[in-house]
Write a protein that holds these residues in place. Structure first.
Motif, PDB file in Angstrom:
ATOM      1  N   TYR A 280      -3.283 -20.557  83.693  1.00 44.04           N
ATOM      2  CA  TYR A 280      -4.704 -19.617  83.455  1.00 44.04           C
ATOM      3  C   TYR A 280      -4.117 -18.442  83.043  1.00 44.04           C
ATOM      4  O   TYR A 280      -4.671 -17.668  82.179  1.00 44.04           O
TER       5      TYR A 280
ATOM      6  N   LEU B 125      -4.891 -16.285  79.540  1.00 42.44           N
ATOM      7  CA  LEU B 125      -5.405 -15.116  79.390  1.00 42.44           C
ATOM      8  C   LEU B 125      -4.610 -14.080  79.001  1.00 42.44           C
ATOM      9  O   LEU B 125      -5.284 -13.138  78.219  1.00 42.44           O
TER      10      LEU B 125
ATOM     11  N   SER C 131      -5.544 -13.200  74.975  1.00 41.68           N
ATOM     12  CA  SER C 131      -6.464 -12.293  74.817  1.00 41.68           C
ATOM     13  C   SER C 131      -6.175 -10.796  75.166  1.00 41.68           C
ATOM     14  O   SER C 131      -6.346  -9.824  74.823  1.00 41.68           O
TER      15      SER C 131
ATOM     16  N   GLU D 299      -8.525  -3.090  79.669  1.00 47.48           N
ATOM     17  CA  GLU D 299      -9.589  -3.882  79.979  1.00 47.48           C
ATOM     18  C   GLU D 299     -10.245  -3.719  81.498  1.00 47.48           C
ATOM     19  O   GLU D 299     -11.205  -3.527  81.894  1.00 47.48           O
TER      20      GLU D 299
ATOM     21  N   LEU E   2     -13.946  -2.423  82.621  1.00 53.36           N
ATOM     22  CA  LEU E   2     -14.767  -3.179  83.524  1.00 53.36           C
ATOM     23  C   LEU E   2     -15.070  -2.456  84.746  1.00 53.36           C
ATOM     24  O   LEU E   2     -16.207  -2.700  85.224  1.00 53.36           O
TER      25      LEU E   2
ATOM     26  N   LYS F 253     -23.550 -10.076  87.859  1.00 52.93           N
ATOM     27  CA  LYS F 253     -22.877  -9.760  86.893  1.00 52.93           C
ATOM     28  C   LYS F 253     -21.627  -8.842  87.305  1.00 52.93           C
ATOM     29  O   LYS F 253     -20.328  -9.112  86.836  1.00 52.93           O
TER      30      LYS F 253
ATOM     31  N   GLU G  29     -19.046 -11.169  88.870  1.00 53.66           N
ATOM     32  CA  GLU G  29     -18.362 -11.950  87.851  1.00 53.66           C
ATOM     33  C   GLU G  29     -17.320 -10.982  87.143  1.00 53.66           C
ATOM     34  O   GLU G  29     -16.170 -11.145  86.963  1.00 53.66           O
ATOM     35  N   LEU G  30     -17.666  -9.740  87.067  1.00 56.15           N
ATOM     36  CA  LEU G  30     -16.706  -8.575  86.487  1.00 56.15           C
ATOM     37  C   LEU G  30     -15.633  -8.560  87.533  1.00 56.15           C
ATOM     38  O   LEU G  30     -14.396  -8.396  87.374  1.00 56.15           O
TER      39      LEU G  30
ATOM     40  N   SER H 266     -14.373 -10.456  89.433  1.00 60.46           N
ATOM     41  CA  SER H 266     -13.462 -11.855  89.483  1.00 60.46           C
ATOM     42  C   SER H 266     -12.376 -11.528  88.381  1.00 60.46           C
ATOM     43  O   SER H 266     -11.314 -11.808  88.372  1.00 60.46           O
ATOM     44  N   GLN H 267     -13.212 -10.944  87.184  1.00 58.47           N
ATOM     45  CA  GLN H 267     -12.216 -10.814  85.902  1.00 58.47           C
ATOM     46  C   GLN H 267     -11.444  -9.751  86.070  1.00 58.47           C
ATOM     47  O   GLN H 267     -10.156  -9.771  85.797  1.00 58.47           O
TER      48      GLN H 267
ATOM     49  N   ASP I 133      -8.224 -11.171  88.364  1.00 58.94           N
ATOM     50  CA  ASP I 133      -7.549 -12.014  87.133  1.00 58.94           C
ATOM     51  C   ASP I 133      -6.719 -10.980  86.296  1.00 58.94           C
ATOM     52  O   ASP I 133      -5.552 -11.548  86.159  1.00 58.94           O
ATOM     53  N   LEU I 134      -7.285 -10.016  85.805  1.00 57.69           N
ATOM     54  CA  LEU I 134      -6.372  -8.953  84.968  1.00 57.69           C
ATOM     55  C   LEU I 134      -5.215  -8.371  85.743  1.00 57.69           C
ATOM     56  O   LEU I 134      -4.246  -8.046  85.063  1.00 57.69           O
TER      57      LEU I 134
END
Length: 654
Positions: A7, A11, A14, A24, A28, A626, A629-630, A632-633, A636-637
């Protein structure tokens, strides 16, 4: 390579460098601290397209409120009203202004500055990126510059003035005003939730669907009337008959004929041939609309068509009820219970007098059998519904944007009910030999609805799914109906009004209980102290003092009677529930006159705002789904950053 590492490699495509990933994360994290976007909840639109479109344009009165706050006493009330009307209907209002305004250039200059101020206010809770995406390409750069430059900065005042003067001198003022007005409308509502029933009663369900197809962000929780049209589109003949009967009952053929091109000539011809001498008095349509003028000849023809399709409906329904005995609905095959000699109908062992007993197409020996002429008519009507490309397109849109329920920001949305037992526990409903309750019932029902339209659905399942639309419309354990019966036959034909009674299901009897609502919310895994159920379906009699807020604030019922047919019953003309960063507000609407009145006279929907629940702090994106979700992003980043910095993944420098 494990899944997590795979994963992260994806990622990295991007965000190929440390700098990209870090940028990013910063972006976020900043978004998490913006105010929550404004959600609007509407239910039971029932074809009232003018009122619906106006509520979208004025953001349920929010734009008018903002104009009042921004300009205060600096401009007259009449000027505020003119500005609001311009924002709602820019193309039409501009034409009127240009015929009356003496100094058009000066008006353009003042108005453009005013519109920029309003646009700046409604865009303030969004990122520049999100605002930029909402701007029309032609004016994107200009609007962005005007939004982020202030005229009180002396160094930039001349710059802003030149931009505005150039818009006017190049003849682009009209196009700019139209464009920025539509940006204001768009940014005033971040997300639109429709809690079912776009169709029936009013004249413009197809226009509502056209509007939604172009709308930036919306979802729908299917209502019983939507399901009826979906069933008709899927080819369920009983649903087709019900759609036609309801349209004729309310003398509303616009959506059928003009919207979807359904050919009603065969039905009219059949009705005149079979019921030409029958006054069909029980089937005189309810012409309830203010504009509902109908001459006597048309009224009589409509009544005959109404009766013709109602009789066929009872026969088509009986076919399905006999085919699906597990539904336990064969007792609704009431044509089979008529004694044509005594003019009575037997229900539950009791005999009830008929209002009339004129059934020229009913064979007493086989009452639910269609005549050859009725079979031929149904083939034509079936074909007309199945080949309507616009109907198929609209139903595809409803499928792609909809489901039986939705959980959004600690709110459980569904149209009507969750079947319950008498003690408030979730009721198990058997479908295809398996029992489902609560969330599982809603999810499996949604899958079954979609299966009716999928080409790869096994034939046996597809046939059941197509039949099941009828159960969803009138089955006693349907989450879209939830009553003991649908007393259509009784209302048309029986004298005794006691037979008209439809016993409501346990959900409607118990929904005032906070414990019951909490049990339902638990079943759908809705967390948080400020969680709610939001429904439509049953009109709230606000004029009689009924409160739409129930169960100690856990439940909000927002069917306030958008349809003109309900205005006398509810005393109002609909609700909008608004959920913004400060909390919930319920906006109660009075009847809308017309778009023409709004444009010419500046009339607006008179709306009363009731504060339902205010938050102790201003809600941010971080407090929403939202935000989850952010976060979680971001996690990951951060993992990607770690992988870059420890050499697990190599940066992809150009």
């Amino acid at each position: 390579m494990n899944t997590d590492e795979k994963y992260l490699h994806l990622l990295s495509n991007s965000f190929p460098t440390v700098a990209d990933a870090a940028r990013e994360i910063i972006n976020l994290e900043a978004i998490l601290n913006l105010p929550k976007g404004t959600e609007h909840f509407l239910a039971d639109l029932h074809g009232e397209y003018e009122a619906f479109r106006h509520v979208l344009k004025n953001a349920s009165g929010n734009i008018k409120r903002k104009v009042g706050e921004i300009f205060g006493n600096t401009i007259r009330e009449s000027e505020k009203k003119e500005l609001c009307t311009l924002i709602y209907y820019p193309e039409q209002k501009l034409e009127l202004i240009k015929t009356n305004e003496e100094d058009l250039e000066d008006w353009y200059r003042i108005t453009i500055h005013q519109l920029v101020r309003v646009c700046r206010d409604v865009s303030s809770k969004y990122t520049r990126s999100k605002v930029r995406k909402s701007l029309p390409t032609e004016f994107s750069y200009i609007i962005e510059e005007l939004l982020h430059e202030r005229t009180d900065d002396q160094d930039k005042a001349a710059y802003v003035a030149v931009i505005v003067d150039t818009i006017i001198s190049t003849g682009r003022a009209d196009a700019f005003i139209i464009a920025i007005s539509k940006v204001i409308q768009r940014l005033a509502i971040d997300q639109l939730h429709i809690l079912g029933d776009i169709y029936d009663r009013g004249p413009g369900a197809h226009i509502i669907m056209d509007t939604l197809e172009q709308y930036h962000s919306w979802d729908i929780q299917w209502g019983n009337h939507d399901i009826l049209w979906m069933g008709a589109c899927a080819g369920n003949n009983a649903c087709i008959c019900n759609v036609l009967r309801l349209s004729l009952r309310y003398a509303n053929l616009t959506t059928l004929e003009e919207g979807y091109g359904i050919n009603l000539v065969p039905l009219a011809t059949f009705a005149l041939d079979v019921y030409g001498d029958d006054p069909c008095s029980e089937f005189i349509p309810k012409v309830l609309r203010k504009d509902g003028r109908m001459d006597e000849k048309t009224l009589q023809l409509t009544a005959k068509m109404h009766k013709a399709i109602a009789i066929i409906q009872f026969k088509e329904e009986a076919r399905i009820f006999h085919r699906r005995p597990e539904w336990q609905m064969e007792d609704r095959c009431l044509l089979e219970n008529i004694d044509f000699q005594e003019h009575v109908c037997t229900i539950g062992g009791e005999k009830y007098a008929m209002k009339s007993c004129c059934f020229p197409t009913v064979d007493p020996k086989n009452p639910s059998a269609l005549t050859a002429e009725e079979e031929s008519l149904m083939q034509k009507l079936h074909h007309s519904f199945r080949v309507s490309e616009k109907l198929r397109k609209h139903i595809r849109t409803i499928l792609s944007h909809g489901c039986m329920y939705n959980v959004c920001n600690q709110n459980l949305l569904f149209h009507a009910s969750i079947p319950l037992n008498a003690d408030g526990t979730l009721k198990e409903v058997e479908i295809l030999g398996k029992a489902y309750a609560g969330r599982e019932l809603m999810e499996f029902t949604g899958q079954l609805i979609r299966a009716a339209f999928e080409n790869d659905t096994p034939a046996e399942i597809k046939a059941f799914a197509k039949d099941y639309f009828l159960y969803l419309w009138c089955g006693k354990d349907s989450p879209l109906f939830d009553k003991s019966k649908m007393a259509t036959f009784e209302r048309y034909f029986l004298e005794d009004k006691a037979t008209y009674h439809e016993e409501k299901g346990n959900y409607f009897k118990l929904r005032d209980s906070q414990d019951v609502c909490d049990r339902i919310l638990d079943a759908f895994s809705v967390k948080g102290e400020t969680r709610h159920i939001i429904n439509g379906h049953v009109p709230v009699h606000a004029g009689s003092g009924e409160n739409p807020i129930k169960a100690g604030g856990r439940l909000m019922v927002i069917d306030g009677g958008f349809s003109e047919a309900y205005h006398k019953e509810t005393g109002i003309a609909g609700y909008t529930l608004v959920y913004h960063s400060r909390g919930f507000q319920l906006v109660q609407h009075e009847p809308f006159t017309s778009e023409r009145d709004a444009i010419i006279r500046g009339t607006d929907i008179k709306s009363t705002t009731q504060i339902v629940e205010m938050s102790t702090h201003r809600m941010l994106v971080a407090d929403t789904d939202k935000g989850t979700e952010l976060r979680s992003q971001i996690a990951d980043l951060k993992d990607l950053l770690y992988a870059y910095r420890h050499g697990i993944i190599k940066e992809k420098r150009s």
